[in-house]
Motif scaffolding. Sequence first.
Motif, short mmCIF file in Angstrom:
data_model
loop_
_atom_site.label_atom_id
_atom_site.label_comp_id
_atom_site.label_asym_id
_atom_site.label_seq_id
_atom_site.Cartn_x
_atom_site.Cartn_y
_atom_site.Cartn_z
N ASN A 53 0.65 -1.53 0.16
CA ASN A 53 -0.19 0.22 -0.17
C ASN A 53 1.10 1.53 0.31
OD1 ASN A 53 -2.36 1.50 0.29
ND2 ASN A 53 -2.04 1.76 2.64
N GLU A 54 1.71 1.12 1.14
CA GLU A 54 3.04 2.33 0.91
C GLU A 54 3.79 2.69 -0.48
OE1 GLU A 54 3.10 4.19 3.11
OE2 GLU A 54 1.46 3.35 4.47
N LEU A 55 4.03 1.70 -1.42
CA LEU A 55 4.78 1.82 -2.38
C LEU A 55 3.88 2.09 -3.28
CD1 LEU A 55 7.12 -1.78 -2.57
CD2 LEU A 55 7.46 0.54 -2.39
N ARG A 56 2.61 1.62 -3.37
CA ARG A 56 1.53 2.49 -4.08
C ARG A 56 1.86 3.79 -4.06
NH1 ARG A 56 -0.84 -3.05 -3.06
NH2 ARG A 56 -2.62 -1.96 -1.76
N LEU A 57 1.20 4.51 -2.78
CA LEU A 57 1.03 6.10 -2.18
C LEU A 57 2.26 6.50 -3.31
CD1 LEU A 57 -0.21 5.15 1.36
CD2 LEU A 57 -1.45 6.40 -0.86
N VAL A 58 3.83 6.05 -2.60
CA VAL A 58 4.84 6.39 -3.47
C VAL A 58 4.79 6.21 -5.13
CG1 VAL A 58 7.57 5.67 -4.32
CG2 VAL A 58 6.19 5.60 -1.29
N GLU A 59 4.87 5.27 -5.31
CA GLU A 59 4.05 5.34 -6.87
C GLU A 59 2.57 6.20 -7.81
OE1 GLU A 59 2.87 1.62 -8.31
OE2 GLU A 59 5.31 0.70 -8.45
N GLY A 60 1.89 6.73 -6.68
CA GLY A 60 1.32 7.55 -6.62
C GLY A 60 1.65 8.66 -6.75
N TYR A 61 2.33 9.04 -6.13
CA TYR A 61 3.19 10.49 -5.73
C TYR A 61 3.80 10.28 -6.95
CZ TYR A 61 1.15 10.99 -1.76
OH TYR A 61 0.36 10.60 0.14
N ALA A 62 5.44 9.33 -6.91
CA ALA A 62 6.38 9.94 -8.43
C ALA A 62 5.30 10.46 -9.76
CB ALA A 62 6.64 8.94 -8.57
N GLN A 63 3.91 9.34 -10.16
CA GLN A 63 3.81 9.69 -11.09
C GLN A 63 2.74 11.37 -11.01
OE1 GLN A 63 3.43 8.60 -13.75
NE2 GLN A 63 5.32 6.45 -12.44
N ARG A 64 2.84 11.51 -10.59
CA ARG A 64 1.51 12.88 -10.00
C ARG A 64 2.31 14.14 -11.11
NH1 ARG A 64 -0.28 14.47 -3.96
NH2 ARG A 64 -1.50 12.75 -3.87
N PRO A 65 1.58 14.82 -11.76
CA PRO A 65 2.27 16.03 -12.48
C PRO A 65 3.04 17.27 -11.82
CG PRO A 65 -0.82 15.96 -12.65
CD PRO A 65 0.37 15.18 -11.54
N SER A 66 2.73 17.36 -10.51
CA SER A 66 4.19 18.19 -9.65
C SER A 66 5.53 17.57 -9.45
CB SER A 66 3.43 18.82 -8.14
OG SER A 66 2.94 17.73 -7.89
N LEU A 67 5.53 16.96 -9.39
CA LEU A 67 6.46 15.90 -9.09
C LEU A 67 7.23 15.82 -10.53
CD1 LEU A 67 6.58 12.99 -6.49
CD2 LEU A 67 7.29 15.93 -6.48
N LEU A 68 6.62 14.95 -11.52
CA LEU A 68 7.10 14.75 -13.26
C LEU A 68 7.95 16.31 -13.45
CD1 LEU A 68 5.05 12.57 -14.23
CD2 LEU A 68 7.02 12.33 -13.92
N HIS A 69 6.66 17.81 -13.50
CA HIS A 69 6.86 18.40 -14.31
C HIS A 69 6.93 19.64 -13.24
CE1 HIS A 69 7.24 16.77 -18.18
NE2 HIS A 69 6.18 16.57 -18.12
N PRO A 70 8.05 19.48 -12.22
CA PRO A 70 8.08 20.76 -10.94
C PRO A 70 7.45 22.15 -11.28
CG PRO A 70 9.78 20.05 -10.78
CD PRO A 70 9.41 18.97 -11.86
N GLU A 71 7.63 22.37 -12.67
CA GLU A 71 7.56 23.93 -13.05
C GLU A 71 6.49 24.39 -13.31
OE1 GLU A 71 8.23 21.39 -16.83
OE2 GLU A 71 9.15 22.09 -14.35
N THR A 72 5.54 23.28 -12.89
CA THR A 72 4.20 23.56 -13.23
C THR A 72 3.81 24.26 -12.34
OG1 THR A 72 3.21 21.31 -12.86
CG2 THR A 72 3.78 21.94 -15.25
N MET A 73 4.53 23.99 -11.13
CA MET A 73 3.86 24.39 -9.45
C MET A 73 3.55 26.23 -9.98
SD MET A 73 5.38 21.60 -6.48
CE MET A 73 7.22 22.05 -7.27
N LEU A 74 4.56 26.45 -10.47
CA LEU A 74 4.45 27.64 -10.93
C LEU A 74 3.65 28.74 -11.94
CD1 LEU A 74 8.12 27.94 -10.74
CD2 LEU A 74 7.53 28.89 -8.94
N ASP A 75 2.73 28.19 -12.71
CA ASP A 75 2.34 28.37 -13.53
C ASP A 75 1.03 28.99 -12.88
OD1 ASP A 75 3.18 27.24 -15.06
OD2 ASP A 75 2.52 25.11 -15.41
N PRO A 76 0.55 28.59 -12.00
CA PRO A 76 -0.54 29.99 -11.57
C PRO A 76 -0.33 30.89 -10.78
CG PRO A 76 -0.17 27.85 -10.35
CD PRO A 76 0.40 27.12 -10.75
#
Length: 444
Positions: A331-354
């Motif tokens: 379950n924790e691995l699935r959570l980590v994988e879910g976090y890793a697949q989030r756009p904010s981690l894949l493209h952190p620059e998107t956090m600056l867009d707003p």
Amino acid sequence: MSVAAGTLGCMSSAYGYASASRDRQPPLSGPRPLDELPRLARETSAENPWPVSILSQKYHDAVARWPGAWVEGQIVEINMRRATSGYITLRDNFDEISLPVMGFREFVAKARDFHQGDRVVVHGRPDVWMKATRLSFVADDIRRVGAGDLKAQIDELRKRLKGEGLFDSERKVPLPEFPGCIGLICAPQARAEGDVITNVNLRWPAVRFKVVHAHVQGQQCPPDVIAAIQHLDQDPDVDVIVVARGGGSFEDLIGFSDEGVVRAAANCRTPLVTAVGHEDDWTLIDLAADLRASTPTDAAKRVVPDVREQWQLVSGARMQMFMRMDARVNNELRLVEGYAQRPSLLHPETMLDPHERFLDDATQRLERGLTRIVDDADFTIEKLHASLTALSPQSTLNRGYAVVQTGDGHVVDDTSPIAVGDELTVTLRRGTLTATTTGVEPGH
């Protein structure tokens, strides 16, 4: 006598007898004729004895002449399971003497409602069973005299001790789940001792025993059992005490209903288990004990767990623990994988867009605001400039007018204060003139 002779003839026909010499020769084939046998017991000798069948028959004939009798006693054993025959054992009301009694269908029907401890009178006749030359009492009637003395005394003692609270469930002490040492009270070399120890070792080999031998029936039974209970109760190593005795008659088990034994069991601080008699046998110590087992073997199963069952429980618990840990990790691995697949981690620059959009919007609003403010200010300045221009003396001068000032800078708007010869300064659209007054005409 003819019946006896016929019986003897039948009995003798089943055996072959020969005259025995002083040297004890082997018997000859064929039975000896009855007329060659001694007629009376005093006529027998080592060379001319009676066959066993003759002696058994004579016992039978002698006992058959005895009259029937009524016998009083207390039932200590009874077996009426079969409809055609039954057996009881009567105990004398005062002496340690017992009498086996048997009866057939009519007697069984009358005796079915009787139990151990009942005081009864039985009518019957003595009889010899010739097959084993065994004397027995064949009954044909049984009547109740009243509750047996021992049974009445025990019941009275039970009520009195119950009134004192010795049998209350609040006094019961739970057995230890994993005892390390078991105190065993039993008779020396008794089968009950082997049953308990063998079955306990099969179920829980790590347990130790402290065995105290005691009399388990008779007058010495109560003091021995009391001393054994107190001795084991004072031993700090003993985790549970087992009082074991095999089956027996009501009379044999009476010692375990002794008041002193019951009080010792009730006051025992160490958990106490009784296994006295069989499943149907009850004594007062069973009521005071923390647990009553039906047999010594049953006591062994009650005081210790089964090592195989415990291993199964441990294995099952370990398996369940591993399954839960594995599920938690997955379950924790699935959570980590879910976090890793989030756009904010894949493209952190998107956090600056707003924030960037906010700054752009704010900059645009600021520019529009400043432009509006500047425009308003320009418009105001232009209005003021127009008003100022319209009111400016220069505008008047531009239209060809001039401003005349005295020497001290006062604007001349009336000829009254002006005299001939005063110097005046004339300001034109371009440049100034200095003039001297040569004439003055008053205004109208």
